[in-house]
Design a protein around this motif. Structure first.
Motif, PDB file in Angstrom:
ATOM      1  N   LEU A  36       0.854  -0.894  -0.152  1.00 48.35           N
ATOM      2  CA  LEU A  36      -0.122  -0.544   0.142  1.00 48.35           C
ATOM      3  C   LEU A  36       0.580   1.000  -0.220  1.00 48.35           C
ATOM      4  O   LEU A  36       2.185   1.562   0.647  1.00 48.35           O
ATOM      5  CB  LEU A  36      -0.907   0.473   0.993  1.00 48.35           C
ATOM      6  N   PRO A  37       0.329   2.517  -0.497  1.00 48.26           N
ATOM      7  CA  PRO A  37       1.568   3.404  -1.090  1.00 48.26           C
ATOM      8  C   PRO A  37       1.095   4.411   0.888  1.00 48.26           C
ATOM      9  O   PRO A  37       0.732   5.478   0.636  1.00 48.26           O
ATOM     10  CB  PRO A  37       0.189   4.198  -2.019  1.00 48.26           C
ATOM     11  N   VAL A  38       1.895   3.596   2.031  1.00 50.45           N
ATOM     12  CA  VAL A  38       2.593   4.417   3.117  1.00 50.45           C
ATOM     13  C   VAL A  38       3.357   5.214   3.110  1.00 50.45           C
ATOM     14  O   VAL A  38       4.249   5.038   2.127  1.00 50.45           O
ATOM     15  CB  VAL A  38       2.135   3.871   4.386  1.00 50.45           C
ATOM     16  N   PRO A  39       3.436   6.366   2.946  1.00 52.17           N
ATOM     17  CA  PRO A  39       4.542   7.432   2.917  1.00 52.17           C
ATOM     18  C   PRO A  39       5.535   6.941   3.894  1.00 52.17           C
ATOM     19  O   PRO A  39       5.509   6.300   4.594  1.00 52.17           O
ATOM     20  CB  PRO A  39       3.759   9.009   3.222  1.00 52.17           C
ATOM     21  N   GLU A  40       7.114   7.166   2.922  1.00 54.80           N
ATOM     22  CA  GLU A  40       7.793   7.233   4.271  1.00 54.80           C
ATOM     23  C   GLU A  40       7.648   7.576   5.585  1.00 54.80           C
ATOM     24  O   GLU A  40       7.953   8.791   5.189  1.00 54.80           O
ATOM     25  CB  GLU A  40       8.984   7.163   3.170  1.00 54.80           C
ATOM     26  N   GLY A  41       8.070   6.749   6.492  1.00 62.18           N
ATOM     27  CA  GLY A  41       8.666   7.410   7.909  1.00 62.18           C
ATOM     28  C   GLY A  41       6.674   7.556   8.715  1.00 62.18           C
ATOM     29  O   GLY A  41       7.162   8.037  10.098  1.00 62.18           O
ATOM     30  N   VAL A  42       6.158   7.198   7.962  1.00 68.08           N
ATOM     31  CA  VAL A  42       4.902   7.131   8.305  1.00 68.08           C
ATOM     32  C   VAL A  42       4.148   6.114   8.900  1.00 68.08           C
ATOM     33  O   VAL A  42       4.404   5.556   7.896  1.00 68.08           O
ATOM     34  CB  VAL A  42       3.845   7.868   7.182  1.00 68.08           C
ATOM     35  N   GLU A  43       3.522   5.821  10.227  1.00 66.22           N
ATOM     36  CA  GLU A  43       3.201   4.444   9.874  1.00 66.22           C
ATOM     37  C   GLU A  43       1.493   4.675  10.799  1.00 66.22           C
ATOM     38  O   GLU A  43       0.135   5.406  10.247  1.00 66.22           O
ATOM     39  CB  GLU A  43       2.954   4.464  11.724  1.00 66.22           C
ATOM     40  N   ILE A  44       1.172   2.985  10.256  1.00 65.91           N
ATOM     41  CA  ILE A  44      -0.561   2.972  10.268  1.00 65.91           C
ATOM     42  C   ILE A  44      -0.993   3.204  11.236  1.00 65.91           C
ATOM     43  O   ILE A  44      -0.399   1.303  12.541  1.00 65.91           O
ATOM     44  CB  ILE A  44      -0.330   0.919  10.072  1.00 65.91           C
ATOM     45  N   ARG A  45      -1.255   3.734  12.137  1.00 69.75           N
ATOM     46  CA  ARG A  45      -1.786   3.674  13.102  1.00 69.75           C
ATOM     47  C   ARG A  45      -3.417   2.721  13.844  1.00 69.75           C
ATOM     48  O   ARG A  45      -3.740   2.500  15.224  1.00 69.75           O
ATOM     49  CB  ARG A  45      -1.897   5.287  13.442  1.00 69.75           C
ATOM     50  N   SER A  46      -4.291   2.333  12.516  1.00 70.07           N
ATOM     51  CA  SER A  46      -5.704   2.226  13.183  1.00 70.07           C
ATOM     52  C   SER A  46      -5.971   1.777  11.213  1.00 70.07           C
ATOM     53  O   SER A  46      -5.273   2.411  10.595  1.00 70.07           O
ATOM     54  CB  SER A  46      -6.347   3.214  13.439  1.00 70.07           C
ATOM     55  N   PHE A  47      -7.363   0.882  12.018  1.00 70.19           N
ATOM     56  CA  PHE A  47      -7.766   0.835  10.283  1.00 70.19           C
ATOM     57  C   PHE A  47      -9.230   0.825  10.838  1.00 70.19           C
ATOM     58  O   PHE A  47      -9.133  -0.211  12.025  1.00 70.19           O
ATOM     59  CB  PHE A  47      -6.949  -0.777   9.901  1.00 70.19           C
ATOM     60  N   GLY A  48      -9.744   0.277   9.925  1.00 72.80           N
ATOM     61  CA  GLY A  48     -11.412   0.241   9.913  1.00 72.80           C
ATOM     62  C   GLY A  48     -11.924  -0.267   8.598  1.00 72.80           C
ATOM     63  O   GLY A  48     -11.425  -0.376   7.082  1.00 72.80           O
ATOM     64  N   GLN A  49     -13.087  -1.289   8.341  1.00 77.76           N
ATOM     65  CA  GLN A  49     -13.600  -2.477   8.027  1.00 77.76           C
ATOM     66  C   GLN A  49     -15.317  -1.539   7.775  1.00 77.76           C
ATOM     67  O   GLN A  49     -16.000  -1.047   8.239  1.00 77.76           O
ATOM     68  CB  GLN A  49     -14.410  -3.663   8.332  1.00 77.76           C
ATOM     69  N   GLY A  50     -15.338  -0.900   5.927  1.00 79.24           N
ATOM     70  CA  GLY A  50     -17.136  -0.849   5.819  1.00 79.24           C
ATOM     71  C   GLY A  50     -17.820  -1.804   6.052  1.00 79.24           C
ATOM     72  O   GLY A  50     -17.463  -2.656   5.989  1.00 79.24           O
TER      73      GLY A  50
END
Length: 768
Positions: A130-144
């Protein structure tokens, strides 16, 4: 002597001509043998026919029961296969999902990698980063909503990635191949959510026709709502994403989960103190929750899992003590919504760790820290199954789109593919015969509503409105038919002249040959509008017609004896015909004037104003039409029973000085009571099983009341309406067979009770 012999010979000859010659001994023996053969044949034929009827009834019962048996089958979960989670166990799993054919699965990892894999073996098929910017973390997720396959990832810089996993079908060479892919509905770049660029600690998403909404809670506990829309340039084809942000204020407590409904007007927060908070997104400028409810039993218990059921109306809350509960919004008298506890489910032995909701029904699965998976269904208030499937806590759970399989990921990173057999969770005794609290209703109720235009519909299979509707239609039909038929039978059999009876009785019996579909057609298209337009006339006829008949009889009795002798005995009823026609015409003519004088111009509107609901096709119309159909049955049997009372009883009563009326009430009716009772019960059974009249003249509204001005839906009419439209083998299909069985048992019980009463009456009055 010779003359005497000749005379005797002539007499014998005359007798032989009259009766035939006396058979000899051999002929008489042959005749006795022939008669015995006929008697034995008739005996066995009648016995076989009776047994055939009993066998036919038994086969009907067996067939109905066989169609019902599958809904009693228990739910099953069987282990299909297990393997190490594809993509490596180093990163925790955010989401699992699969295609409808259970051939390809997908796994979202916490580092932004998405793996597609073969369900049967676990072999990785494709990896997407996935296109996560460098230095940025995934902190949460949700599903519709699960069927949308929409996933949102909240990032540490206040942006979010929205992505959809899809499973396309390729039919090259007529071989089905599932082709997985990822799409980005709002572009490959992260979408800005928080203008302050705060990390998004919790996030939720829903997509509908009106657009897409993202709800999030930031690291400093602010609740944000972002509405996303896309616009594609007609000239360049470029897609531009526009966002509208709403700050809903600070969260009431430490949030553990956030959810947004698919209609994007309800937002729920669950906090660490065991409370649910409801936000009304129709007023996004209003800071703070509209209602909050504590949903844990004590401070030692916490919320461990929260999820929507299909349709995003109900919330399922799992707790650290293994309990599960359902909640949804209920509207009060002030049109304000508040969170309400609806029902609980069987408790798990360990803390609930994750939930998964079904794609096409209101059911859900819950997994706990002991590796147990439970299947639950809210509408039927059932916990269908609790089964261990792993030796360690289950962290992630997902249903297949057909509800036929589960993916369960345990703490050791073993992925378990489970086959689920749960075809009829909607069935339970409470769902069919007790009040159920359905979504969107303010209280538990009896409701039959098997289908709707919405896929998120909650099927309602209560048998109470249908059973009550059947009894209601039969009651009003018998209320009209029974007195007319029985009293008419008494008069025709005992008082009417033979010539007039020879015309009246066949005429009434011919009425039974009228097709009920014609009666229903006339009742729905002519009688119902006529009754609605002439309510005063109808009730004037019902109430005052008997009084006018009594008044006519009284005036007739006051006439001089020589005048009354002009009409032969048994023909007096013919004098009533002109009176009935004239009085009916007067009632219909005066009906508009009565409405003006007493009901402000409209009797129907007057009923509405006093709180009485009036439907054009109602129980009154059904009572009149079905009563007309039942009268011939009751009249014919009752008249035969009365007419066949032995003449020596009536003649003896009259000879002892009793009047004809005393003879009827004290001798004839008692002797004929078994036959009259049988006539009434057969007529009742006829009314219970009637289909076409109630189908065409009631409006088919399954309501729970005995209001004569409202319609109903009967068991037979419901079967006729819905059986052609239902899917063979579905729960709806089998519950319709249950309705048929209920109707069969109801008529069987009524007829059995009637036969018992008839036999007792016959025994009691057999000495007369």
């Amino acid at each position: 002597m010779k003359n005497g012999s000749s005379s005797s010979s002539n007499s014998t000859h005359d007798l032989d001509k009259l009766f035939g010659a006396m058979p000899d001994a051999a002929a008489r023996a042959s005749l006795r043998k022939y008669r015995t053969t006929k008697d034995v044949s008739a005996k066995y034929f009648i016995s076989a026919s009776g047994l055939g009827v009993v066998l036919a009834l038994a086969l009907i019962f067996i067939f109905l029961f066989i169609e019902l048996v599958p809904i009693f089958a228990p739910a099953k979960i069987e282990k299909n296969t297990a393997y190490v989670v594809p993509g490596g166990p180093e990163e925790h799993t955010l989401l699992l999902d699969m295609d409808r054919y259970q051939e390809v699965g997908v796994r979202y990892r916490g580092n932004g990698e998405v793996f597609f894999f073969e369900m049967a073996t676990g072999r990785p098929m494709e990896k997407v980063v996935l296109p996560v910017p460098e230095g940025v973390e995934i902190r949460s997720f949700g599903q519709g909503e699960p069927r949308s396959n929409l996933v949102v990832l909240g990032l540490s810089d206040g942006t979010a990635i929205l992505v959809r996993h899809e499973f396309e079908l390729d039919w090259t060479d007529n071989i089905r191949t599932v082709v997985p892919k990822l799409t980005f509905p709002f572009g490959n770049d992260p979408v800005p959510v928080d203008p302050m660029h705060r990390p998004l600690r919790h996030i939720a998403v829903q997509r509908a026709a009106a657009g897409t909404a993202v709800a999030t809670v930031t690291d400093d506990n602010r609740v944000l709502l972002v509405q996303l829309a896309t616009r594609t340039s007609f000239l360049t084809g470029e897609t531009v994403v526009t966002t509208t942000e709403h700050d809903l204020g600070s969260a009431p407590g430490e949030v553990v989960d956030v959810l947004i409904s698919s209609n994007m007007i309800n937002l729920f927060l669950a906090d660490a103190h065991g409370k649910l908070h409801y936000y009304d997104l129709r007023q996004p400028s209003q800071a703070g929750p509209a209602h909050s409810l504590e949903v844990v039993p004590d401070v030692s218990v916490s919320i461990t899992a929260v999820d929507f059921l299909l349709g995003t109306v109900s919330l399922i809350v799992g707790r650290s003590d293994g309990t599960l509960s359902q909640y949804f919004l209920v509207r009060d008298e002030r049109n304000q919504y508040f969170i309400t506890h609806v029902r609980d489910f069987d408790r798990h032995a360990a803390p609930i760790t994750t939930l998964a909701t079904e794609y096409t029904r209101k059911g859900f699965a819950a997994a706990d820290a002991a590796g147990v998976v439970g299947l639950h269904y809210p509408t039927s208030q059932r916990t269908l199954l609790l089964k261990p499937v792993a030796d360690s806590p289950i962290r992630t759970l997902a249903f297949s789109p057909t509800n036929a399989a589960l993916l369960a990921l345990d703490e050791t990173q073993s992925l378990h593919l489970l086959d689920v057999d749960n075809p009829h969770p909607e069935y339970s005794f409470s769902a069919l015969w007790q009040k159920v609290w359905y979504e969107g209703r303010s209280a538990p109720d009896y409701v039959w509503q098997s289908s709707s235009a919405s896929d998120e519909f909650e099927s309602k299979f209560s048998q109470m409105p249908l059973t009550l509707g059947t009894l209601k239609a039969s009651f009003y039909a018998m209320l009209i038919a029974m007195p007319l038929a029985v009293l008419g039978a008494i008069y025709a059999a005992y008082f009417m002249s033979p010539k007039l009876r020879a015309v009246v009785k066949p005429s009434i019996e011919v009425m039974e040959a009228l097709p009920t579909v014609i009666l229903g057609f006339l009742a729905g298209l002519w009688l119902a509008p006529f009754v609605e337009s002439n309510l005063p006339a109808v009730f004037s006829i019902v109430v005052f017609m008997p009084l006018m008949m009594l008044l006519t009889a009284f005036l007739w009795s006051m006439l001089p004896h020589r005048v009354r002798l002009l009409v032969p005995d048994g023909w007096e009823a013919a004098l009533l015909v002109p009176m009935l026609l004239v009085f009916g015409w007067v009632c219909v003519t005066l009906s508009p004037h009565i409405e003006i004088w007493f009901f402000d111009g409209s009797a129907r509107q007057w009923l509405t104003e006093v709180g009485i609901t009036y439907d054009q096709r109602n129980a009154l119309v059904v009572g009149l039409a079905m009563g007309f159909a039942v009268i011939p049955t009751i009249f014919s049997i009752a008249e035969d029973a009365i007419f066949n009372v032995p003449k020596h009883l009536t003649q003896g009563s009259l000879a002892l000085g009793a009047t004809p009326w005393q003879t009827v009430t004290r001798v004839v009716l008692l002797t004929a009571s078994p036959g009259i009772f049988s006539a009434v019960m057969i007529g009742f059974g006829r009314a219970v099983g009637e289909t076409m009249i109630v189908l065409m003249a009631t409006g088919n509204s399954p309501v729970m009341n005995f209001n004569i001005f409202e319609g109903m839906r009967t068991l037979s009419a419901n079967i006729a309406v819905e059986l052609p439209e239902t899917a063979v083998g579905s729960t709806h299909y089998r519950i319709l067979f249950l309705a048929a069985l209920v109707l069969f048992v109801l008529t069987f019980i009524v007829n059995t009770a009637a036969e018992i009463v008839r036999q007792r009456l016959r025994k009691k009055y057999s000495s007369l």
